[in-house]
Structure formats: structure tokens, C-alpha cells
Design a protein around this motif. Structure first.
Motif, short mmCIF file in Angstrom:
data_model
loop_
_atom_site.label_atom_id
_atom_site.label_comp_id
_atom_site.label_asym_id
_atom_site.label_seq_id
_atom_site.Cartn_x
_atom_site.Cartn_y
_atom_site.Cartn_z
N UNK A 1 0.84 -1.20 0.00
CA UNK A 1 0.00 0.00 0.00
C UNK A 1 0.87 1.24 0.00
N UNK A 2 0.33 2.31 -0.54
CA UNK A 2 0.92 3.63 -0.36
C UNK A 2 0.31 4.21 0.91
N UNK B 1 -4.83 5.38 3.08
CA UNK B 1 -3.89 4.69 2.19
C UNK B 1 -4.50 4.43 0.82
N UNK B 2 -3.66 4.01 -0.09
CA UNK B 2 -4.11 3.51 -1.40
C UNK B 2 -3.44 2.16 -1.61
N UNK B 3 -4.23 1.13 -1.82
CA UNK B 3 -3.68 -0.22 -1.90
C UNK B 3 -3.23 -0.56 -3.31
N UNK C 1 -0.97 3.29 -8.35
CA UNK C 1 -1.66 3.57 -7.08
C UNK C 1 -1.49 5.03 -6.69
N UNK C 2 -0.29 5.57 -6.91
CA UNK C 2 -0.04 6.98 -6.59
C UNK C 2 -0.93 7.89 -7.43
N UNK C 3 -1.09 7.56 -8.70
CA UNK C 3 -1.96 8.36 -9.57
C UNK C 3 -3.40 8.32 -9.08
#
Length: 447
Positions: free
Chosen positions: A167-168, A185-187, A203-205
Motif C-alpha cells: 500500500x501507499x 492509504x491507497x492499496x 496507485x499513486x496516480x
């Protein structure tokens, strides 16, 4: 002069009780797969039970409280965490497997807004009065056997497959501040409609696209390592009216560094040199910077501003070297602050991921995997528990003073585990007051 009466409508500062209350009200909307009358335990009790384990950093917290309930008729699960009943671990895992992590995100927003409205967020502002949002990916589960629908997978030449969860974990950071402010978070997980494996950049985008409208008006500068220093992400950041300061390595940005070398040969790269006394020796800080160089090859290349810091000892031995690109125009007046902010991205490693992995949160421990969402959901509760602790340090003076008086974070939570195992406290405040008396800390009577 008569005493000043408190304002009736004056907003109360964030507290443990208000956070738990909001968490329980949010959990009431969690999906529940049960039908009919087979609902002995509420969905809120199951979710709060899972959260209590992460908050107390005690895997056996619920079993201790069941024992206490049986012997005393009451437990800390009720008085501290607002639970009615205590489900067993397996029942909690079964119910929580249906809950997506996004169901917990409103609690992150609630705590963040309380921090913002209190004015405490201002201490996190840096260059251009912006908040520094550091992005970084971390893996928290890996197995050759256990897997679920949200696992990433990697097939090896020997025929085996590794399943993992990553995850981020974005946080707001600021130079000189040990605390970080946790964000949802973003998984990194398989995405509907995509055949390719998900990755950190994708995921960052997604995270930037989703949360730029939420936080953008506050003034945000995205920090990240070289992995994020790519034109698609930089363009996306700018399109969402955000800024960036990203690590930029020579090996992955050959075109940019060719420009820098050529400009250096023409004396077009500016330099700032400063000598700093550390208390033991002199260090030489050499800054180089140039504006408007292409991030990559091609006519459509995004122009960015580049800076570099090299730190050497008085004898010339190199102690540190790194470079960054940013959309901020760089000058001798601001290059030091831009570099300081760029280096602050390491705080997501030091004050976030490493603490979560090594300081009692056991980020990489498999608390339960499930078939659907359980692994990601439990990771989210762990991050939320860390955010609760951060908020308490900001708002709860007694909590903060007790933490400062004890030698380590581990000592504090060892004490919490021992106290809650043997004694039932009427409230969070009563437990802290008990600890403060034992430590001989003095506080004014607020009763």
C-alpha cells in the motif's frame, strides 16, 4: 471579579472518547453479510474489537477483557472502547472480511479536520506555506501459500508464486517535526478492468486524483523518491494544482543530466556554498541548481527545475549527495528550503513506515488474511490506531506528558497492556490519571 463562565457552544478539543464515538458511528454503516436472527454481536462490536487490539498494541486484549467480564461483570472493552459485547477473534475476522478499507476513511478525514480546525495544522506548513505530502509504498504481507482476491502475485521461474499486499501510506510531514499526520492509504492491488499487475505508480496516480480535490485548497507539495519522478505523475500533480519536490537520480534521468552537464560547462548552473558548524566539525554544503530543463527526451518533455546538494567534511570527504526536481522556480534565496523539504520525504520512512514495522504496530504481521478485504482492512485499522496516538499527542496533555515521562513508546504500551489486563477503568481519562499519579505527575483538577 466573578469567574469567567465557559461558553456553552465552545467546541471541545478532540479527545479519545470523541474519536471512539465517531469511529463507532461510522462502523454502524459497515456492510453486514448476516441475515435473519443470527446477529448476537453487532457489526460495531466486531469492528471496535479489531481496532482495540491495534490501539492497545495487545494481540490478547480481547481475551483478557473476556476474562475480566466473566469475573467482574464489566471490562475495558466496554468502558474504554464503547463495546457492548466481545466477539471471538474468528467471528471478528469473518465479519470484517466483507468490509472494504474505504469504509474507515471517513474517520481519517474527521480527525484531520479537527487538527485543521484547531490550528495545529499550521505547524506543518513549509516552503510557500504549503503542506508537504510524502508518498511511499510499503509491503505488509507476503506468502507462497496464503492469498486472496486482492493479492498481487509474482510467478517465479521455479514454478512457485509469491502473493503479497502493499500500500501507499501517505502522510503530511514537515522538517524538524517528529510527528506525521496520517492520510487514507491507497492499496496496490488488482484493479477491475485491468489485466496488468497493479504498481506503486498507478496507485499513486489514483491517490492523487482522488485526494487532490480534498486537500488541494490547503496548498500541497507532493514529496517522493525517484520512482515518482516521471512525467505522467508530475503532469498529473500539476493538472490538479499541486506542487512537487521529487528525488531525481542520474541513472533514470539521463536526458535531464545531459542538459545539466552541458549547462554546467557553459557556467549556466548556479552554485551556493555554505560552511556549517555541527558542534563537532565543519561541514561544507554545496548547492547547484538550474531552472527549465527537460524531465525526459522528446518534444513534449515537461520542463522542471533541478537542484542538488552535496555535503562534504572539511577534509573533502563526501557525506551526502542527492538531487531533486520541482515546479517551484529555484533561486539562491529558496534553494536551501527546497532541498530541506525534499529531504523531508524520508520522514515517511523514519517516522511512519519504520515505526509501524518496529515499534509495536507489527505492520508486517499477518493478523488475518481472509478471502476478500480482511488483510487490507486490518492494515487500515492499524494505520488508524497510529493516527489516534498522534492525535492524542496533539490534543491530550496528560497523554503527552505520560508518554514523555516514560523512556520509550514500548514502555507506555507495556504499561497499558498490564493495567487493562488486571484493572477495569471507568474511562480513558481515569486510566491516564491513575498512570499520572503513579508517575507522580501533577495536573490541575479539571473535574
Amino acid at each position: 471579579m466573578p469567574p469567567v463562565k465557559p461558553q456553552k457552544n465552545k467546541p471541545q478539543p478532540l479527545s479519545f472518547d470523541s474519536m471512539v464515538s465517531y469511529l463507532r458511528s461510522t462502523m454502524a454503516d459497515f456492510p453486514d453479510k448476516r441475515t435473519g436472527s443470527n446477529c448476537q454481536y453487532s457489526i460495531e462490536d466486531a469492528a471496535l474489537g479489531a481496532f482495540s487490539v491495534f490501539f492497545t498494541q495487545c494481540p490478547s486484549f480481547l481475551s483478557f477483557q473476556k476474562n475480566m467480564l466473566k469475573k467482574k461483570g464489566i471490562s475495558n472493552a466496554q468502558t474504554l472502547f464503547n463495546m457492548d459485547q466481545i466477539p471471538c477473534d474468528n467471528h471478528i475476522r469473518d465479519l470484517m472480511d466483507e468490509v472494504k478499507p474505504s469504509n474507515v476513511y471517513p474517520v481519517f478525514h474527521y480527525i484531520f479536520n479537527e487538527i485543521k480546525d484547531s490550528g495545529l495544522l499550521d505547524a506543518f506548513r513549509s516552503y510557500d506555506n504549503n503542506l508537504l505530502c510524502a508518498l511511499d509504498g510499503t509491503q505488509f504481507f507476503s506468502s507462497n501459500k496464503i492469498h486472496c482476491q486482492n493479492c498481487s502475485s509474482k510467478e517465479h521461474k521455479n514454478g512457485t508464486t509469491t502473493y503479497s499486499h502493499s500500500a501507499i501510506t501517505p502522510v503530511f510531514v514537515v522538517p524538524g517535526q517528529s510527528k506525521v499526520i496520517s492520510l487514507p492509504p491507497e492499496f496496490i492491488a488488482p484493479q477491475d478492468g485491468h489485466n496488468k499487475q497493479d504498481c506503486e505508480n498507478a496507485a499513486a496516480k489514483r491517490w492523487i486524483t482522488q485526494y487532490a480535490p480534498v486537500y488541494g485548497d490547503l496548498g500541497i507539495t507532493i514529496l517522493g523518491d525517484d520512482l515518482y519522478c516521471r512525467q505522467p505523475i508530475c503532469t498529473l500533480i500539476l493538472e490538479n494544482n499541486l506542487h512537487f519536490i521529487l528525488v531525481c537520480k542520474p541513472d533514470s534521468h539521463k536526458t535531464l543530466y545531459q542538459w545539466v552537464d552541458e549547462l554546467q560547462a557553459m557556467d549556466a548552473v548556479e552554485t551556493l556554498v555554505e560552511k556549517t558548524w555541527t558542534g563537532k566539525s565543519h561541514h561544507i554544503y554545496t548547492y547547484r541548481f538550474v531552472n527549465q530543463v527537460p524531465l525526459r527526451d522528446g518534444e513534449d518533455a515537461l520542463e522542471v527545475n533541478w537542484c542538488e546538494l552535496t555535503v562534504t567534511s572539511a577534509t573533502g570527504r563526501r557525506l551526502y549527495k542527492n538531487a531533486f526536481v520541482t515546479d517551484f522556480e529555484i533561486s539562491k534565496d529558496n534553494v536551501k528550503q527546497i532541498v530541506v523539504d525534499g529531504r523531508a520525504r524520508w520522514k515517511i520512512e523514519n517516522e511512519n513506515n519504520n515505526i509501524l514495522k518496529t515499534k509495536g504496530y507489527h505492520l508486517e504481521h499477518n493478523f488475518g488474511h481472509g478471502k476478500k478485504h480482511l488483510s487490507n482492512f486490518l492494515l487500515t485499522l492499524n494505520l488508524l490506531a497510529f493516527f489516534f496516538h498522534t492525535a492524542l499527542e496533539m490534543f491530550d496533555e496528560m497523554y503527552r506528558c505520560i508518554r514523555e515521562d516514560l523512556p520509550t513508546r514500548k514502555t507506555f504500551f507495556d504499561d497499558i497492556r498490564a493495567l487493562t489486563r488486571y484493572t477495569c477503568f471507568d474511562s480513558w481519562e481515569v486510566m491516564l490519571a491513575f498512570m499520572a499519579r503513579g508517575l507522580e505527575l501533577e495536573f490541575p483538577d479539571t473535574s
